[in-house]
Write an enzyme that holds these catalytic residues in place. Sequence first.
Site, short mmCIF file in Angstrom:
data_model
loop_
_atom_site.label_atom_id
_atom_site.label_comp_id
_atom_site.label_asym_id
_atom_site.label_seq_id
_atom_site.Cartn_x
_atom_site.Cartn_y
_atom_site.Cartn_z
N HIS A 164 1.17 13.04 1.24
CA HIS A 164 2.10 11.91 1.40
C HIS A 164 2.74 11.59 0.06
CE1 HIS A 164 0.92 9.93 5.48
NE2 HIS A 164 0.91 11.26 5.55
N TYR A 218 2.55 -0.50 5.50
CA TYR A 218 1.82 -1.73 5.18
C TYR A 218 2.74 -2.91 5.53
CZ TYR A 218 -1.56 0.88 2.28
OH TYR A 218 -2.54 1.74 1.83
N PRO A 248 -9.81 -2.97 1.27
CA PRO A 248 -9.24 -1.63 1.51
C PRO A 248 -7.72 -1.56 1.38
CG PRO A 248 -10.10 -2.58 3.53
CD PRO A 248 -10.51 -3.49 2.44
N LYS A 253 -8.66 2.10 -2.40
CA LYS A 253 -9.33 2.45 -3.66
C LYS A 253 -10.85 2.68 -3.53
CE LYS A 253 -5.84 2.77 -5.95
NZ LYS A 253 -5.59 4.07 -5.34
N TYR A 256 -1.36 3.18 -6.97
CA TYR A 256 -1.74 3.64 -5.63
C TYR A 256 -2.21 5.11 -5.68
CZ TYR A 256 -1.71 3.94 -0.53
OH TYR A 256 -2.10 4.08 0.79
#
Length: 389
Positions: free
Chosen positions: A72, A200, A292, A296, A384
């Site tokens: 991704h 998200y 979450p 991480k 990220y």
Amino acid sequence: MRTQVAIIGAGPSGLLLGQLLAKHGIDNVILERQTGEYVLGRIRAGVIEKGAADLLDEAGCGTRMHREGLIHDGIEISFGGARHRINFKQLIGKSVIVYGQTEITRDLMDGRSAIGSQTIYEAEDVSLHDIGTDKPKVRYSKGGQVHEIECDFIAGCDGFHGVSRKSIPTDVLKNFERVYPFGWLGILVDKPPVSDELIYANHDRGFALCSMRSPTRSRLYIQCRLDDKVEDWSDEAFYEELKRRLDDEAIKRLQPGPSIEKSIAPLRSFVAEPMRHGRLFLAGDAAHIVPPTGAKGLNLAASDVYYLWQALVDFYKKKSSAGIDAYSARALSRVWKAERFSWWMTSQLHRFPESSGFDQKIQRSELEYLVSSQAAMTALAENYVGLPY
Ligand code: FAS
Ligand code: PHB
């Protein structure tokens, strides 16, 4: 029984450490209180940083991840009815791999079996002894008998509820914690993902996340109340609420189906310092927990394991204690940066029950600034995909 390193816990931390140590000729035994099937039955993380992927390769257990994992190059942030892509590849030239923790655990278990290292499952009443000396011991029960393992080091990889952290004297250990006023209700469903990348979503009704495990299996989450129970949520109710929090395009592509797993995870930020006491070293969830939202948790376990593996190899191969003496400070430096990022992602994307009108305006302006600023998106991207080890 005697070994060089006794590892408590056969989750990702324990299995990865065991594999890396064995590959460098360091004898180790893993004690796990559950069965292997039970460990594999827990549905957890889904996003793997490059650092963690490289470590799986180093452990000789990365083949299936590269074959079946999904690369991704970004994520999408949804708010105000629109989606905004954060393009990691364009911003910082890096990507992540989407590959379930269950599969990583399976690959590590297979790798451990292949090299013949010992994992003692259903080990009960594990206790740690003499951790302040250079001859620590671990005791456990199995089959109605008490067994003892003499070792040089103990790696506490037994998660948040394990025995290892609790074996450090309370006047030595300092805990830092923030508990969030909501949880995540997650389902696994054999239907195609809503989008090619993770979404998200920040919504007035609460957070939602559309993730995946493969092109035919989705992992979907909605923020839920702390007092919610899984049995309160039928699949239909879950999908109805998820749709209320997604943009029109995502709603169109959502294919509801029967959940094959459904669970609620509480959200907390937690760090225990130090991560070492005498010959006991904590790694992974035994030492820290992150909400979450930043993906991480599993990835922090990997960087802890990297530092501990390097330290133990230096001890045995170079007769140097520098690595083990530096372990806690080195691991905590990266842990706190990931705690910060996970707290920030959680703060920007969830609806806090007590938030004021001002708080909600600030949250919205944070998101509008994020998607309008190259610098802000770059900062999110580098956190990220994973900060350097
Ligand atoms: P684990 O908790 O995975 O493993 C510890 C092991 O030790 C377990 O197998 C346990 O049975 C064993 N153990 C415990 N006590 C013992 C004892 N006394 N004796 C012997 N063995 C003992 N991270 C993400 O990045 N994304 C997510 O979406 C996400 N979702 C999560 C959902 C839940 C409900 C939980 C709890 C965690 C989630 N995480 C997520 C974080 C998770 O992936 C952890 O970071 C990861 O499992 C850490 O791995 P370990 O440190 O090995 O701990
Ligand atoms: C998941 O796929 O389970 C997942 C992905 C990203 C997160 C949390 C969970 O931030």
